[in-house]
Design an enzyme around this catalytic site. Sequence first.
Site, mmCIF file in Angstrom:
data_model
loop_
_atom_site.group_PDB
_atom_site.id
_atom_site.type_symbol
_atom_site.label_atom_id
_atom_site.label_comp_id
_atom_site.label_asym_id
_atom_site.label_seq_id
_atom_site.Cartn_x
_atom_site.Cartn_y
_atom_site.Cartn_z
ATOM 1 N N GLY A 125 3.397 21.618 9.716
ATOM 2 C CA GLY A 125 3.482 20.333 8.373
ATOM 3 C C GLY A 125 5.531 19.862 7.896
ATOM 4 O O GLY A 125 6.006 21.175 8.032
ATOM 5 N N ARG A 129 2.042 21.181 15.568
ATOM 6 C CA ARG A 129 1.419 22.673 15.553
ATOM 7 C C ARG A 129 0.997 23.179 16.038
ATOM 8 O O ARG A 129 -0.507 24.434 17.042
ATOM 9 C CB ARG A 129 -0.160 22.889 14.373
ATOM 10 C CG ARG A 129 -0.072 22.151 12.972
ATOM 11 C CD ARG A 129 -0.461 22.562 11.700
ATOM 12 N NE ARG A 129 -0.645 21.648 10.855
ATOM 13 C CZ ARG A 129 0.200 22.359 9.859
ATOM 14 N NH1 ARG A 129 0.339 23.461 9.769
ATOM 15 N NH2 ARG A 129 -0.144 21.151 8.532
ATOM 16 N N ASP A 187 3.806 30.960 11.003
ATOM 17 C CA ASP A 187 3.482 30.806 12.225
ATOM 18 C C ASP A 187 4.375 30.330 13.191
ATOM 19 O O ASP A 187 4.125 31.138 14.504
ATOM 20 C CB ASP A 187 1.640 29.815 12.092
ATOM 21 C CG ASP A 187 -0.007 30.984 11.687
ATOM 22 O OD1 ASP A 187 0.583 31.960 11.938
ATOM 23 O OD2 ASP A 187 -0.259 30.085 10.372
ATOM 24 N N LYS A 221 10.430 27.105 6.779
ATOM 25 C CA LYS A 221 10.088 26.443 6.119
ATOM 26 C C LYS A 221 8.930 26.448 5.445
ATOM 27 O O LYS A 221 8.103 27.001 6.617
ATOM 28 C CB LYS A 221 10.372 25.218 7.631
ATOM 29 C CG LYS A 221 9.473 23.996 6.810
ATOM 30 C CD LYS A 221 8.410 23.253 8.099
ATOM 31 C CE LYS A 221 7.158 24.202 7.789
ATOM 32 N NZ LYS A 221 6.440 23.240 8.940
ATOM 33 N N THR A 222 8.212 26.366 4.827
ATOM 34 C CA THR A 222 6.890 25.439 4.070
ATOM 35 C C THR A 222 6.929 25.149 2.351
ATOM 36 O O THR A 222 7.961 25.906 1.894
ATOM 37 C CB THR A 222 5.739 26.661 4.262
ATOM 38 O OG1 THR A 222 4.761 26.548 4.021
ATOM 39 C CG2 THR A 222 6.692 28.307 3.679
ATOM 40 N N ASP A 233 4.889 25.321 1.174
ATOM 41 C CA ASP A 233 3.919 26.383 0.099
ATOM 42 C C ASP A 233 4.615 27.966 -0.184
ATOM 43 O O ASP A 233 4.406 28.104 -1.144
ATOM 44 C CB ASP A 233 2.711 27.158 1.177
ATOM 45 C CG ASP A 233 1.166 26.297 1.402
ATOM 46 O OD1 ASP A 233 1.550 24.829 0.819
ATOM 47 O OD2 ASP A 233 1.107 26.840 2.210
ATOM 48 N N TYR A 259 -9.827 12.648 -21.604
ATOM 49 C CA TYR A 259 -9.802 13.055 -20.451
ATOM 50 C C TYR A 259 -9.811 14.704 -19.938
ATOM 51 O O TYR A 259 -8.675 14.962 -20.592
ATOM 52 C CB TYR A 259 -9.200 12.361 -19.173
ATOM 53 C CG TYR A 259 -9.745 10.790 -19.198
ATOM 54 C CD1 TYR A 259 -11.232 10.688 -18.951
ATOM 55 C CD2 TYR A 259 -8.869 9.532 -19.696
ATOM 56 C CE1 TYR A 259 -11.575 8.954 -19.046
ATOM 57 C CE2 TYR A 259 -9.179 8.663 -19.771
ATOM 58 C CZ TYR A 259 -10.882 8.610 -19.398
ATOM 59 O OH TYR A 259 -11.306 7.185 -19.670
ATOM 60 N N ARG A 272 -2.331 26.744 0.769
ATOM 61 C CA ARG A 272 -3.594 27.339 1.925
ATOM 62 C C ARG A 272 -3.675 28.676 1.116
ATOM 63 O O ARG A 272 -4.303 29.336 0.323
ATOM 64 C CB ARG A 272 -3.084 26.397 2.696
ATOM 65 C CG ARG A 272 -4.408 27.483 3.907
ATOM 66 C CD ARG A 272 -4.532 27.365 4.979
ATOM 67 N NE ARG A 272 -3.688 28.456 5.286
ATOM 68 C CZ ARG A 272 -1.831 28.435 5.880
ATOM 69 N NH1 ARG A 272 -2.070 26.816 6.868
ATOM 70 N NH2 ARG A 272 -1.882 29.879 6.548
ATOM 71 N N GLU A 301 2.292 14.007 -1.267
ATOM 72 C CA GLU A 301 3.105 12.843 -1.975
ATOM 73 C C GLU A 301 4.218 13.909 -1.904
ATOM 74 O O GLU A 301 5.483 12.948 -2.252
ATOM 75 C CB GLU A 301 2.354 12.768 -3.714
ATOM 76 C CG GLU A 301 0.844 12.236 -3.541
ATOM 77 C CD GLU A 301 -0.449 13.116 -2.802
ATOM 78 O OE1 GLU A 301 -1.371 12.153 -3.711
ATOM 79 O OE2 GLU A 301 -0.056 13.826 -2.836
ATOM 80 N N GLY A 302 4.023 15.013 -1.857
ATOM 81 C CA GLY A 302 5.089 15.955 -1.906
ATOM 82 C C GLY A 302 6.014 16.176 -0.922
ATOM 83 O O GLY A 302 7.205 17.170 -0.264
#
Length: 562
Positions: free
Chosen positions: A79, A143, A174, A200-201, A203, A241, A250, A423-424
């Site tokens: 990603g 991927r 991975d 890179k990630t 997450d 709200y 993930r 979005e990021g």
Amino acid sequence: MSYIRLDNLRKHYSPQIPKVLESLPAVEIATNYAPIEESVSAFFPATFGLPLLELKEPTSSEETQERIPLTVGVLLSGGQAPGGHNVIAGIFDALKSYHPASSLYGFLMGPGGLLKKQVRELTADVINAYRNSGGFDMIGSDRTKLEKKEDFATALKVAHSLGLDALVIIGGDDSNTNAALLAEYCQAVGDPLVVVGCPKTIDGDLKNAWIETSFGFDTCAKVYAELIGNIQRDCYSSKKYWHFIKLMGRSASHLTLECALLTQPNVAIISEEIAAHNRTLNDIVTQLADVIVMRSERGMDFGSVLIPEGLVEFVPRMKALIVELNKVLAENAHKLHLVKRSQILNYLAGKLTEESASFFLSLPKEMAYQLSMERDPHGNVQVSRIETEELIVTMLKKELDKRKAKGEYKGKFSALTHFFGYEGRCSMPSNFDASYCYALGRTATYLAVHHRSGYMASVRNLVNHPSEWQPAGIPLTLMMHLEERKGMLKAVIKKSLVDIEGAPFRYFRKHRHEWAEGIAYHYPGPIQYFGPSAVCDNTTLTLRLENHLEPEDETYDASSLF
């Protein structure tokens, strides 16, 4: 007056780099060695046990050594993450600095492009058009797994046809496992191709004792924090709200924790804490309902909740179900297309243990379908497609209705859900990520120059000024452990989870009750690319806390910044 776009202006930003990377550094073997998992050695007999490397300023004799032009290939894998283009720019600039006749080739659409020999030469004109920009559109990504001998043989054939001296693989855990496997294959067959990885990630789960953070995490956290801050300001303005915000992540909750530290929501669920305390979905809903009731009694029928997208994989019962489903789906992949959608849940349940089957069929149907979807190429559940936030809201409504019927809740519950993901991933990188990525690219090139294959480029000491950052080479096998994938035991780079005894989580735990009880919202605003360094070049709060640096007190005098 002419109209100037920010993305065009950003091309002229000059990343800050460690002093040692300003010229060709020397490579030294580090004196400190870390514990390694001997079980991994059977998978990597040729590259296991490589030493840690540090890049140091060169001696005069090293600076005068004859230099031969190099040809390097690069690919993006997995990603998108902000800063990928700057890694490539760093590779290019370091290559040209080493020898002006050196060349860089980019493989189009990731490892798949490598196997298909889909490639473009990356010239100065190409590189300059993408400096400090977001996205991976310079060469694209995919991927595709590199794990079979025929894949490695094809990759080497392509590398030889282009005359490559080295290949840099930019990706997550991975993808860098792929890099390790290719480096092992090259060593085993006696091929001189150098393979280097870059971390890179978004997450944030590719971090450990040697990698302080993966690139893209800083930018993504700041993009999401701006959006969360905007929502919280609206929440406090309308006061009617409850906002449930799912964030990417993930396999770990690093993004959710960092965004919580930046924005101070009423509730932030951290998956690793859920797993550590063996909590169920009902436990999570009960605790959320307690906060909602408590705030309602104080006249606040509004609030914000952050949810990591991988939450379902950390709820123990759900995790056990997913492990079983992974095995069933892998073993029956060739049959599933023959089963009608209306029958697929009962078909799968029939192959699960009695306990898991009962739990699986008790879930809302849409949730069960989402858990049954095709896995990604690495065998992972596609958690971004699982609407965890919707499930939690549905369960909360039922719980609050029960309490209302008992007279335990008299408030009004209106929920809105959000998912901040894509979005990021392709935002223009923050100044930190722009500089960090550029330094990683230069480090990767210098590892290749010194023929150091099977390493990941690393830049450490990141809370200090970039001139003091320390580039290094970390053996890919050093970060690995054995893990079951698609029913088989494999050596993979270990994911880093949130340490619930670590400083960032301890800070969160210390303050979350006051955030739940009142209004402590922070509104970080957009990423700042120009202005005082204290605002524009700051690192994540996670990194600061890990280095025993508390977040700045808001009462400080800011006049000295301007």
